[in-house]
Design a protein around this motif. Structure first.
Motif, short mmCIF file in Angstrom:
data_model
loop_
_atom_site.label_atom_id
_atom_site.label_comp_id
_atom_site.label_asym_id
_atom_site.label_seq_id
_atom_site.Cartn_x
_atom_site.Cartn_y
_atom_site.Cartn_z
N UNK A 140 -15.11 0.71 33.15
CA UNK A 140 -15.17 1.77 34.15
C UNK A 140 -13.40 1.73 34.15
N UNK A 141 -12.73 1.10 33.31
CA UNK A 141 -11.31 1.44 33.52
C UNK A 141 -10.83 0.42 34.63
N UNK A 142 -11.45 -0.49 35.11
CA UNK A 142 -10.67 -1.43 36.24
C UNK A 142 -10.46 -2.62 35.94
N UNK A 143 -9.54 -3.26 36.09
CA UNK A 143 -9.13 -4.60 35.83
C UNK A 143 -8.84 -5.55 36.90
N UNK A 144 -8.66 -6.81 36.74
CA UNK A 144 -8.11 -7.69 37.51
C UNK A 144 -9.09 -8.02 38.71
N UNK A 145 -8.71 -8.95 39.70
CA UNK A 145 -9.46 -9.20 40.98
C UNK A 145 -8.98 -8.03 41.82
N UNK A 146 -7.82 -7.24 41.72
CA UNK A 146 -7.66 -6.02 42.37
C UNK A 146 -8.36 -4.99 42.03
N UNK A 147 -9.13 -4.87 41.01
CA UNK A 147 -9.99 -3.75 40.51
C UNK A 147 -9.13 -2.41 40.34
N UNK A 148 -8.17 -2.50 39.71
CA UNK A 148 -7.28 -1.34 39.57
C UNK A 148 -7.20 -1.04 38.26
N UNK A 149 -6.72 0.42 37.90
CA UNK A 149 -6.82 0.88 36.56
C UNK A 149 -5.52 0.41 35.77
N UNK A 150 -5.51 0.54 34.44
CA UNK A 150 -4.13 -0.16 33.80
C UNK A 150 -3.68 1.20 32.67
N UNK A 151 -2.82 1.64 32.83
CA UNK A 151 -1.60 1.30 33.70
C UNK A 151 -1.94 2.25 35.18
N UNK A 152 -1.44 1.62 36.31
CA UNK A 152 -1.71 1.95 37.44
C UNK A 152 -0.51 2.83 37.94
N UNK A 153 -0.81 4.04 38.22
CA UNK A 153 0.29 4.91 38.66
C UNK A 153 1.10 4.60 39.97
N UNK A 154 0.15 4.00 40.92
CA UNK A 154 0.50 3.30 42.19
C UNK A 154 1.02 2.02 42.29
N UNK A 155 1.07 1.23 41.20
CA UNK A 155 1.79 0.18 41.04
C UNK A 155 3.18 0.13 40.46
N UNK A 156 4.03 -0.21 41.15
CA UNK A 156 5.65 -0.26 40.67
C UNK A 156 6.19 -1.49 40.35
N UNK A 157 5.50 -2.48 40.42
CA UNK A 157 5.68 -3.99 40.22
C UNK A 157 5.63 -4.02 38.59
N UNK A 172 -3.45 -9.36 36.35
CA UNK A 172 -2.01 -9.17 36.64
C UNK A 172 -1.52 -10.68 36.81
N UNK A 173 -0.57 -11.02 36.12
CA UNK A 173 -0.10 -12.30 36.12
C UNK A 173 0.09 -12.98 37.57
N UNK A 174 0.39 -11.95 38.60
CA UNK A 174 0.80 -12.33 40.04
C UNK A 174 -0.78 -12.55 40.52
N UNK A 175 -1.88 -12.22 40.08
CA UNK A 175 -3.05 -12.64 40.91
C UNK A 175 -3.92 -13.46 40.28
N UNK A 176 -3.30 -14.65 39.64
CA UNK A 176 -3.76 -15.90 38.98
C UNK A 176 -3.74 -17.26 39.77
N UNK A 177 -2.90 -16.98 40.81
CA UNK A 177 -3.18 -18.13 41.83
C UNK A 177 -2.04 -19.32 41.40
N UNK A 178 -1.30 -18.68 40.30
CA UNK A 178 -0.24 -19.83 39.66
C UNK A 178 0.74 -18.87 38.98
N UNK A 179 1.93 -19.28 38.87
CA UNK A 179 3.06 -18.41 37.88
C UNK A 179 2.62 -18.72 36.40
N UNK A 180 2.40 -17.82 35.68
CA UNK A 180 2.03 -17.90 34.23
C UNK A 180 3.22 -18.26 33.44
N UNK A 181 3.19 -19.61 32.59
CA UNK A 181 4.26 -19.89 31.71
C UNK A 181 4.88 -18.75 30.77
N UNK A 190 -7.71 -19.29 31.16
CA UNK A 190 -9.05 -19.19 31.95
C UNK A 190 -8.68 -18.69 33.32
N UNK A 191 -9.50 -17.91 33.87
CA UNK A 191 -9.07 -17.33 35.20
C UNK A 191 -9.60 -18.35 36.37
#
Length: 420
Positions: A140-157, A172-181, A190-191
């Motif tokens: 449905x075009x939704x991704x991540x635990x935040x269930x947002x589209x990609x690219x996300x017009x409201x996400x400026x980060x 998103x790298x910031x939604x994985x509970x750890x900083x990705x290498x 693995x999420x």
């Protein structure tokens, strides 16, 4: 979804300052060619050798292929469905599509019962549903635990999207509970949810993850759980050893064998592992030692899958958890991309040679002469710019071809003969 890793990190704010006198960005011909070659290489990798002319349905559940979801035919609220590359061109060319990158063990849905008003143009006769397919919010075009589209017009980060190799969702790298290498330091992720599902992977993470999850000073650090309990049988086995020194030597030797480099490579896939002939379960050995469990995603290097235990008990566990693919190195996205690049490099044909082969001898000679003339004149023309250190503009190229065509017509006219 953008192709291959879908990174936004390189994006920069728009540079249009609004000044009417802003100069056009200057790029060299070499830069244009290099960028074009890089885009072609990336496209070959993403498509992985997928056929753009024939629907993949007849192949059954394809091990891994490029997939798309059609928002026009299956909007949110309806049943999710996925279509192959060929159907995305032939049957949904004018529709709004979501690029899903790749999914494993999927059969094309185009035209089945999920599509109320569309019949597949390439393979009209299809089953009503593909019961073996698995779907998630990506369709449905939704991704991540935040269930947002990609690219996300409201996400400026600026952030990087990384695909989990188990559930195949993108995060998103910031939604994985750890900083990705750094992206070059790991090959698969693995999420958090899949680490909880595949709990056995925590034992391997202490040795294989990037960075390894090792013991920390504080047991309460970030909610870490430390596995330290030995079973009674394991304690008895340790007591039977002749001494602590002998035990340490044995453990070191086992760990050296476990960390021994894999002989497989990213481009060549070994056969799918069946039953291991090794009498010792690698997983039980690791679980008998201390390891950490955290509420985070984990990151893994290349060939880590070859280190997983393949004893009878572990294979049964993989089957019960429906993750048998973890022991198959051909299942990796890297193997898929390498295959696509290799196959299409082999199949790439020279358009000039194809044209020549379709002509008779006289036409071949004339075309070769024209090609050589064009090559020589264009080289001489561009050399002047290189010698003077000036930039080649679009008008310069247009001017060259206008002059070339004019000279060609004059040569042709002088060669005409008339009979009186």
């Amino acid at each position: 979804m953008e192709a291959a890793a879908a990174a936004e990190e390189g994006a920069e704010p728009g540079s249009g300052g609004g000044g009417g006198g802003a100069e056009e960005p200057v790029v060299s011909l070499a830069e244009v060619l290099a960028e074009n070659e890089e885009l072609e290489k990336e496209a070959r990798a993403v498509l992985g050798g997928s056929d753009h002319e024939r629907c993949s349905y007849s192949q059954g559940a394809v091990k891994r292929q490029a997939l798309y979801a059609c928002s026009t035919c299956t909007p949110p609220g309806g049943e999710p469905a996925g279509i192959c590359l060929a159907c995305s061109y032939e049957c949904h060319g004018t529709h709004r599509l979501f690029e899903l990158y790749t999914k494993r063990n999927f059969r094309c849905d185009c035209g089945n019962s999920k599509f109320k008003n569309l019949q597949c143009k390439l393979l009209p006769e299809k089953g009503k549903v593909n019961s073996g397919n698995k779907y998630n919010d990506n369709f449905y075009g939704l991704y991540c635990t935040c269930k947002r589209p990609y690219p996300d017009p409201e996400d400026e980060i600026p952030d990087e999207m990384i695909q989990c190799i188990v559930c195949e969702d993108w995060f998103h790298g910031r939604h994985l509970g750890a900083v990705p290498p750094e992206s070059g330091d790991f090959h698969e992720m693995v999420c958090q949810a899949c680490m909880n599902h595949c709990h056995f992977l925590w034992a391997y993470a202490s040795q294989l993850a990037v960075p390894p999850l090792t013991k920390v000073n504080s047991l309460e650090d970030e909610g870490i759980v430390l596995k330290v309990e030995d079973s009674e049988e394991q304690k008895k086995e340790i007591k039977k050893e002749s001494g602590a020194e002998h035990q340490e030597t044995k453990e070191e030797k086992q760990m050296e064998q476990f960390n021994e480099p894999s002989t497989s490579s990213g481009s060549a896939c070994p056969e799918v592992v069946t039953k291991s002939e090794e009498p010792v379960c690698k997983l039980k050995e690791l679980q008998s030692k201390q390891f950490l469990k955290k509420d985070t995603a984990t990151f893994w290097p290349s060939n880590w899958r070859s280190k997983l235990c393949t004893c009878e008990d572990c294979l049964k566990m993989y089957s019960e958890l429906e993750v048998q693919f973890l022991t198959d190195e051909c299942d990796t996205v890297l193997a898929y991309e390498n295959k696509g690049t290799s196959d299409q490099e082999t199949e790439r044909r020279d358009p000039l040679m194809d044209t020549l082969n379709s002509m008779n001898r006289v036409q071949q000679v004339e075309l070769i002469c024209e090609y050589n003339d064009l090559k020589t004149e264009l080289t001489d023309y561009l050399r002047r710019f290189a010698d003077e250190g000036t930039v080649v503009k679009r008008e310069d190229i247009q001017h060259f071809f206008e002059e070339f065509q004019s000279r060609k017509r004059r040569r042709t006219n002088r060669m005409q003969y008339y009979c009186s």
